[in-house]
Write a protein that holds these residues in place. Structure first.
Motif, PDB file in Angstrom:
ATOM      1  N   GLY A 111      49.249  44.913  43.366  1.00 12.40           N
ATOM      2  CA  GLY A 111      49.541  45.761  44.590  1.00 12.40           C
ATOM      3  C   GLY A 111      48.714  45.291  45.646  1.00 12.40           C
ATOM      4  N   CYS A 112      47.579  44.518  45.211  1.00 13.26           N
ATOM      5  CA  CYS A 112      46.753  43.970  46.313  1.00 13.26           C
ATOM      6  C   CYS A 112      47.210  42.536  46.697  1.00 13.26           C
ATOM      7  CB  CYS A 112      45.205  44.086  45.695  1.00 13.26           C
ATOM      8  SG  CYS A 112      45.322  42.924  44.238  1.00 13.26           S
ATOM      9  N   GLY A 113      48.163  41.954  46.006  1.00 13.05           N
ATOM     10  CA  GLY A 113      48.461  40.718  46.102  1.00 13.05           C
ATOM     11  C   GLY A 113      47.571  39.608  45.702  1.00 13.05           C
ATOM     12  N   ALA A 114      46.751  40.176  44.692  1.00 12.61           N
ATOM     13  CA  ALA A 114      45.705  39.075  44.092  1.00 12.61           C
ATOM     14  C   ALA A 114      44.881  38.575  45.075  1.00 12.61           C
ATOM     15  CB  ALA A 114      46.496  38.044  43.211  1.00 12.61           C
ATOM     16  N   ARG A 115      44.356  39.370  46.085  1.00 11.13           N
ATOM     17  CA  ARG A 115      43.756  38.765  47.235  1.00 11.13           C
ATOM     18  C   ARG A 115      42.460  38.165  46.924  1.00 11.13           C
ATOM     19  NH1 ARG A 115      41.985  44.431  50.264  1.00 11.13           N
ATOM     20  NH2 ARG A 115      41.455  45.796  48.654  1.00 11.13           N
ATOM     21  N   CYS A 116      41.668  38.339  45.621  1.00 13.89           N
ATOM     22  CA  CYS A 116      40.491  37.822  45.212  1.00 13.89           C
ATOM     23  C   CYS A 116      40.995  36.586  44.531  1.00 13.89           C
ATOM     24  CB  CYS A 116      39.736  38.771  44.259  1.00 13.89           C
ATOM     25  SG  CYS A 116      39.248  40.141  45.127  1.00 13.89           S
ATOM     26  N   THR A 117      41.771  36.378  43.654  1.00 12.93           N
ATOM     27  CA  THR A 117      41.943  34.994  43.040  1.00 12.93           C
ATOM     28  C   THR A 117      42.739  34.040  43.803  1.00 12.93           C
ATOM     29  OG1 THR A 117      44.143  35.534  42.164  1.00 12.93           O
ATOM     30  CG2 THR A 117      42.387  36.145  40.796  1.00 12.93           C
ATOM     31  N   PRO A 119      37.181  35.703  40.859  1.00 16.81           N
ATOM     32  CA  PRO A 119      37.898  36.518  39.855  1.00 16.81           C
ATOM     33  C   PRO A 119      38.276  38.263  40.421  1.00 16.81           C
ATOM     34  CG  PRO A 119      35.481  36.574  39.399  1.00 16.81           C
ATOM     35  CD  PRO A 119      35.816  35.426  40.435  1.00 16.81           C
ATOM     36  N   CYS A 120      39.224  38.668  40.001  1.00 16.16           N
ATOM     37  CA  CYS A 120      39.840  39.962  40.130  1.00 16.16           C
ATOM     38  C   CYS A 120      38.415  41.003  39.529  1.00 16.16           C
ATOM     39  CB  CYS A 120      40.819  40.320  39.456  1.00 16.16           C
ATOM     40  SG  CYS A 120      41.313  42.229  39.475  1.00 16.16           S
ATOM     41  N   ARG A 121      37.975  41.857  40.101  1.00 17.14           N
ATOM     42  CA  ARG A 121      37.109  42.917  39.361  1.00 17.14           C
ATOM     43  C   ARG A 121      37.672  43.945  39.228  1.00 17.14           C
ATOM     44  NH1 ARG A 121      31.910  40.093  40.796  1.00 17.14           N
ATOM     45  NH2 ARG A 121      32.791  38.054  41.640  1.00 17.14           N
ATOM     46  N   GLY A 122      38.826  44.167  39.358  1.00  8.27           N
ATOM     47  CA  GLY A 122      39.669  45.270  38.807  1.00  8.27           C
ATOM     48  C   GLY A 122      39.691  46.665  39.600  1.00  8.27           C
ATOM     49  N   CYS A 123      39.718  46.396  40.831  1.00  9.68           N
ATOM     50  CA  CYS A 123      39.550  47.437  41.717  1.00  9.68           C
ATOM     51  C   CYS A 123      40.737  48.302  41.561  1.00  9.68           C
ATOM     52  CB  CYS A 123      39.101  47.012  43.004  1.00  9.68           C
ATOM     53  SG  CYS A 123      40.196  46.541  44.080  1.00  9.68           S
ATOM     54  N   MET A 124      41.860  47.856  41.343  1.00  7.23           N
ATOM     55  CA  MET A 124      43.086  48.654  41.313  1.00  7.23           C
ATOM     56  C   MET A 124      43.296  49.597  40.235  1.00  7.23           C
ATOM     57  SD  MET A 124      44.581  47.839  44.559  1.00  7.23           S
ATOM     58  CE  MET A 124      46.591  48.387  44.021  1.00  7.23           C
ATOM     59  N   GLY A 125      42.382  49.316  39.261  1.00  6.62           N
ATOM     60  CA  GLY A 125      42.474  50.297  38.205  1.00  6.62           C
ATOM     61  C   GLY A 125      43.408  49.837  37.040  1.00  6.62           C
TER      62      GLY A 125
HETATM   63  S1  SF4 Z   1      39.569  43.146  42.705  1.00  8.88           S
HETATM   64 FE1  SF4 Z   1      40.646  44.358  43.665  1.00  8.88          FE
HETATM   65  S2  SF4 Z   1      41.708  43.351  45.471  1.00  8.88           S
HETATM   66 FE2  SF4 Z   1      40.614  41.875  44.089  1.00  8.88          FE
HETATM   67  S3  SF4 Z   1      42.367  41.102  43.069  1.00  8.88           S
HETATM   68 FE3  SF4 Z   1      41.557  42.383  41.701  1.00  8.88          FE
HETATM   69  S4  SF4 Z   1      42.453  44.382  41.956  1.00  8.88           S
HETATM   70 FE4  SF4 Z   1      43.111  42.886  43.842  1.00  8.88          FE
END
Ligand code: SF4
Ligand code: SF4
Ligand code: SF4
Ligand code: FES
Lengths: 325, 139
Positions: free
Chosen positions: A246-252, A257-263
């Motif tokens: 849902g974030c559009g993989a904004r980190c990668t 790396p994705c930290r998992g913030c969307m749960g």
């Molecule tokens: S850390 Fe959050 S914003 Fe970044 S890629 Fe993962 S889910 Fe998306």
């Protein structure tokens, strides 16, 4: 059509969520066209009494951001619930417990001891710590109680909707505008709606997966990743496979790396457990027959802080959601 | 006070450890009654969520029995299990649980005696560790 009433309340928050609401830029104007903001202490001079004066269910939608960690934050949550038709957990702290929820690895006593006694710069021989009530002359001063545990909003009140992210991405916050428009026409989204994707971050990530196995775990500063290839397959712990999109993989997309913030993704209760499965299936599998337990242990040793890596945003809502002692 | 009788949840692979347990039964081998067996098709189908859930619900120990390396009927389920268990053993202490409460063993269908011995040993070990500190604390 009459204007809606919108309240924005807060718990243990970094206020990144408030900023994120403002990040929708000129669309804020659409928001205030649709709804009067009747409570938003971060942005304007609101007091609890402003909230208390509303009748039951008189507010149309309440957003709550931050972890619930003090008696006052808990009180605000209950008030918002009572006064609102619908409550939305805004941001990862409210949805899953968030980063402040990592406080569940310690206790209030430990924190007080460190902060009010043990730090080298502290001079507090009587070990004076915050009290919820103290008499000063003829006055009684009060402070909210700090709880041992941080909680997600769902663990305190009934929550109708969820908008995850730390902070939630602008594109998802903007989706609140059609939601509000619908509410104006008397149409509420189904209870439990999560304003995000039904897939994982991996599904949105442009990096190339080659089904390669890894024989070491690297931290971001230790290697320069190939900018085209999946980070996890290069040994960097990326939470993408265990995280809702849902974030559009904004980190990668920025090679972090994705930290998992969307749960956790839909249907998954425990994000860390999902990540453990994901890692287990890519660790050095090519020669797995020849791989000794010591070898596997060596790779796993590269993961220094499993709770911090796998539950950074979700510890209070994990199956084992705090440290027992 | 009565002696502490631990509750141990055992996930046993249908093709090996479960058959091993069966053999132990048929051969009338004695082992402590603390183990509640859940039959699974492969040790690899035990999700870490199941293990954490067992601890959350108050299991004092969790046992997983799989086929010996190279013998998994689904090729590599048991290797994945080994890695999951090793990761979980690293995670549990951070949450205040002793890693020894989780045990993985390879036991073939022919190893009834070994099954009984492993369960006896594990039960003893859990008795020494005492009750799961999570018991009654699940919120
Ligand atoms: S850390 Fe959050 S914003 Fe970044 S890629 Fe993962 S889910 Fe998306
Ligand atoms: S979800 Fe993130 S941005 Fe929002 S309050 Fe929590 S820590 Fe801050
Ligand atoms: S693991 Fe991370 S880098 Fe790899 S595809 Fe998924 S989100 Fe992208
Ligand atoms: S079939 Fe026994 S461990 Fe996979």
């Amino acid at each position: 059509m009459s204007k809606l009433k919108l309240a924005i309340g807060l718990g243990s928050t970094c206020s990144g969520c408030d900023i994120a609401i403002l990040d929708i830029a000129e669309r804020v104007l659409e928001l205030v066209d649709l709804a009067d903001i009747v409570f938003w202490p971060t942005a304007m001079d609101f007091k609890l009494s402003d909230l208390e004066k509303f009748g039951e269910g008189e507010i149309d939608l309440a957003l709550y951001h931050g972890t619930v960690r003090t008696s006052e934050q808990e009180h605000i949550a209950h008030l918002l619930r009572e006064k609102s038709k619908a409550v939305l957990a805004f941001g990862s702290c409210a949805c899953f417990g968030g980063i402040p929820g990592l406080c569940n690895l310690t206790s209030r006593d430990e924190i007080f001891r460190t902060v009010y006694k043990e730090t080298p710069s502290t001079d507090n021989p009587d070990f004076v710590t915050p009290q919820t009530e103290v008499e000063v002359g003829k006055f009684k001063l009060t402070l909210p109680e700090l709880y041992d545990e941080g909680k997600a909003l769902t663990q305190v009140i009934d929550v109708d909707y969820f908008l995850p992210g730390c902070p939630p991405p602008v594109e998802l916050i903007e989706k609140l505008i059609p939601v509000l428009r619908g509410m104006q026409a008397g149409e509420l989204p189904p209870k439990g709606t999560v304003i995000a994707s039904e897939k994982t971050v991996c599904d949105e990530c442009p990096l190339r997966k080659e089904n390669k196995m890894i024989d070491r775990v690297a931290r971001v500063h230790e290697i320069i990743p190939d900018p085209e290839r999946c980070l996890l397959e290069q040994g960097i712990l990326c939470m993408g496979p265990a995280t809702r999109g849902g974030c559009g993989a904004r980190c990668t997309k920025a090679l972090m790396p994705c930290r998992g913030c969307m749960g956790p993704p839909p249907g998954v209760k425990d994000q860390g457990a999902r990540m453990i499965s994901a890692i287990a299936s890519i660790l050095g599998v090519e020669e797995e027959g020849q791989m000794s337990e010591e070898e596997v242990a060596r790779i796993i040793d590269g993961i220094k802080d499993p709770v911090g890596n796998f539950y950074r945003f979700t510890l209070p809502t994990a199956l084992l959601n705090r440290k027992v002692r | 006070m009565a002696e502490f009788e631990p509750k141990i949840i055992g996930f046993c692979c249908n093709w090996c450890a479960y058959a091993g347990a069966d053999l132990a039964g048929i051969s009338r081998l004695q082992y402590p009654p603390n183990l509640r067996i859940i039959r699974v098709m492969c040790s690899g189908s035990v999700d870490p969520e199941h293990i954490l859930q067992a601890f959350r619900m108050g299991a004092d120990g969790v046992f997983i029995g799989g086929c010996h390396p190279g013998d998994c009927h689904y090729i590599s389920g048991n290797y994945k299990t080994m890695r999951k268990v090793m990761l979980l053993k690293k995670l549990l202490p951070q949450l205040g649980l002793e890693p020894e409460r989780l045990r993985l063993e390879w036991i073939s269908a022919a190893e009834g005696a070994r099954f009984a011995q492993v369960i006896t040993e594990f039960t003893e070990q859990i008795k020494k560790l005492g009750p799961n500190p999570w018991k009654g604390a699940g919120r």
